[in-house]
Design an enzyme around this catalytic site. Structure first.
Site, mmCIF file in Angstrom:
data_model
loop_
_atom_site.group_PDB
_atom_site.id
_atom_site.type_symbol
_atom_site.label_atom_id
_atom_site.label_comp_id
_atom_site.label_asym_id
_atom_site.label_seq_id
_atom_site.Cartn_x
_atom_site.Cartn_y
_atom_site.Cartn_z
ATOM 1 N N HIS B 203 0.810 -1.226 0.000
ATOM 2 C CA HIS B 203 0.000 0.000 0.000
ATOM 3 C C HIS B 203 0.841 1.274 0.000
ATOM 4 O O HIS B 203 0.274 2.374 -0.046
ATOM 5 C CB HIS B 203 -0.991 -0.002 1.170
ATOM 6 C CG HIS B 203 -0.364 0.174 2.514
ATOM 7 N ND1 HIS B 203 -0.404 1.358 3.199
ATOM 8 C CD2 HIS B 203 0.326 -0.680 3.287
ATOM 9 C CE1 HIS B 203 0.216 1.215 4.358
ATOM 10 N NE2 HIS B 203 0.673 -0.012 4.432
ATOM 11 N N CYS B 324 2.112 5.298 11.941
ATOM 12 C CA CYS B 324 2.170 4.284 12.988
ATOM 13 C C CYS B 324 2.502 4.888 14.339
ATOM 14 O O CYS B 324 2.355 4.253 15.364
ATOM 15 C CB CYS B 324 3.172 3.205 12.625
ATOM 16 S SG CYS B 324 2.514 2.147 11.334
#
Lengths: 384, 384
Positions: B203, B324
């Site tokens: 991705h 993240c």
């Protein structure tokens, strides 16, 4: 082409693909990003999680997305068992039903390396867990019990309500259910409050490939399998596969809405196919408590592979056993556990349906069964 | 809307989505099934694997599909390290660069529980591994070294050729490279024969969500993270996510074909954006060896979150740090490792581009940078 291998995988339905596509194109933000696109993605994620939780009778925060049923099962046996043992260091047994999927049984050596004793729960000649034998295995030594809802090779529906009753007196034992094969027409089986952990995978119910889930009751001690960015409340790191998650929430809702009708139709289809097989002298495995969408049958002494290819020549897709075992010739752990002789088991094939299976397809399949069987029976006579 | 958060995730491109859709609709057989549809699926799988292997300069049988970069990194540190230790029981050290992704650093406690000593390789003030310090850490104690190709927070390109030189005398040390951020315009960096293991994720280069890969040289001892049906030559069980695999093979080919042009364009865009930021008194992190697609900058004393929301109000998507880490306020491990003070780091934001970024988008971004900066600078004056 007639596809009768739905227990291996299903074709994603058009509405589900449309949803996946729409999310991939328009909501491509990372749900961990704090900008608008990320927030929108997170809202969709929360919404899908809550839809799935409602359908499965779990709380929102009890639903964890993974990449496959295999990952979910590995998570349970590699990590949840360990977390449970940290609370109960005196317990060191895991009970597995004798008909579990390879993603459970392949982990037996790992469990043993962790110092855990693995005991198998025997099944009846029809593939159901032997409840009396199960009761005898229960003790304060047991950390976790893992059973299927519906077996993948012969479709045996497991007595989950009776298992729950047995476990009522053993609150400290975790109970994991592999519900992967239950979505076609046995979804209500999964609404079991005593169940602690539930594995599902998207591609068995007309959703897209590559999404699993593990539902974990809040009461269960957790430990992560995948560590990193802290997604899924810190318990399963990886950028969330949002298009697959939203698509799967839709597929699960469609599967639930179609349950009642599918069960009726599939029961009728199964009866028609079984009758045809019996007319052509096939042997049928499993008994009354077999899920309507799976038929496991044999035409000994013909090897399953030969039967499969004969069907394939008529452009009908069936399998010799579970796809996960099918490249290992003659591997039928469920039939073996049921006490079926190797001579018979090696002839077994599986015909599996889904909510998309139609009367017309079943009629065509029955014709092919008849043709293939007659050819084989003539061959047999010829040999004589 | 202007999307400048490509290092968090990218929008799948239309040709890639078309491929995924075509495979999902027409090649939905399980590659483990032995019937025609399964065989067709397996052929596509083999073909995609071989295309990817060629692009990455690995052998076909060295490419293993996973579900994410995180899974690949967990596989390396949880299992490959163990397999390597079985061959080299006297070794017990793992070296990690100080600027690795959370999917590497979050596993430090697990490594330590396995009795492994984790040593961090320091980086320069521009985020590159300190080669002299690295050399001093190398010894016969080391099992594995893990480094990035391109850092995710500030874009620092790591000196992989020099690392390879250092490791030439240490053939028994495994070298893992997290190449996730390298595909935009640094793909040739990954063609390193000394590299033993390579992590990528789909991705980040306009492919679909939910596919990772780990390339593992044949010479590396293996152990599985996910056990089950024995897919991926037994090393990574789970039904293969064929639509995502084929789509990703295409996306990787498109990324490779676009490298040269993208590098030129992105270098120019980066220069334009940096010039604009500097004109507006921003501080830029990283130096000459920074990948063209990532710009990390700060406007202290403003917190990164405040800057991000100001851009979001202009419908421009940027991030405070890696996605993240972005929900953990003020978490900038790379800037910290570079010795940037907390007072400055808390103001950092990341602007990240991809091969799809256009001159027009960059022009619009520069206008917004100017507007946002001027508002902030006026606010500052107002406060005075």
């Amino acid at each position: 082409m007639l596809y009768f291998d739905h227990s291996a995988t299903t074709q994603p339905s058009q509405p589900v693909l449309d949803t996946m596509l729409q999310v991939a194109q328009n909501y491509y933000g990372n749900p961990s990003s704090v900008h608008r696109l990320g927030e929108e993605a997170r809202r969709l994620l929360d919404q899908a999680r809550s839809q799935i939780a409602e359908l499965l009778h779990f709380d929102n925060q009890e639903i964890f997305f993974t990449s496959s049923g295999t990952e979910s099962n590995n998570w349970v046996l590699q990590k949840i068992v360990k977390a449970q043992q940290a609370y109960h260091p005196q317990r060191n047994q895991v009970l597995l039903s004798a008909v579990e999927h390879p993603s459970i049984t392949a982990q037996i050596p790992l469990l043993q390396q962790m110092g855990i004793e693995v005991l198998m729960i025997p099944v009846s000649g029809e593939g159901q867990i032997d409840i009396e034998a199960f009761k005898k295995l229960l003790s304060d030594q047991v950390l976790l019990v893992s059973t299927m809802a519906v077996n993948n090779e012969i479709g045996a529906v497991q007595p989950l309500a009776q298992i729950a009753d047995c476990l009522a007196d053993y609150k400290q034992i975790l109970w994991h259910v592999d519900g992967v094969q239950a979505i076609a027409c046995q979804m209500d089986l999964l609404h079991q409050k005593r169940m602690d952990l539930l594995t599902l995978t998207s591609h068995k119910f007309h959703s897209v490939r590559g999404l699993g889930l593990l539902a974990i009751r809040n009461r269960v001690p957790k430990a992560a399998l995948l560590h990193g960015g802290g997604q899924e409340s810190g318990w399963r790191s990886s950028t969330e596969n949002l298009p697959a998650i939203v698509a799967t929430a839709k597929a699960l809702r469609l599967a639930w809405e179609g349950q009642k009708q599918a069960k009726l139709a599939l029961t009728q289809y199964r009866q028609q196919i079984v009758t045809q097989l019996e007319t052509n002298h096939w042997q049928i495995f499993g008994g009354e408590k077999t899920s309507a969408h799976i038929i496991c049958a044999a035409l000994p002494p013909l090897p399953g592979e030969v039967i499969l290819h004969a069907f394939s020549n008529h452009d009908v897709m069936i399998s010799t056993s579970s796809a996960c075992s099918s490249r290992k010739a003659g591997h039928h752990p469920t039939l073996q556990a049921m006490g079926i002789s190797e001579a018979i088991a090696q002839s077994a094939v599986r015909i599996s349906m889904s909510q998309m299976t139609s009367q017309d397809q079943v009629d065509q399949l029955c014709q092919v069964i008849d043709q293939v069987s007659q050819t084989f029976n003539q061959d047999k006579k010829g040999v004589k």
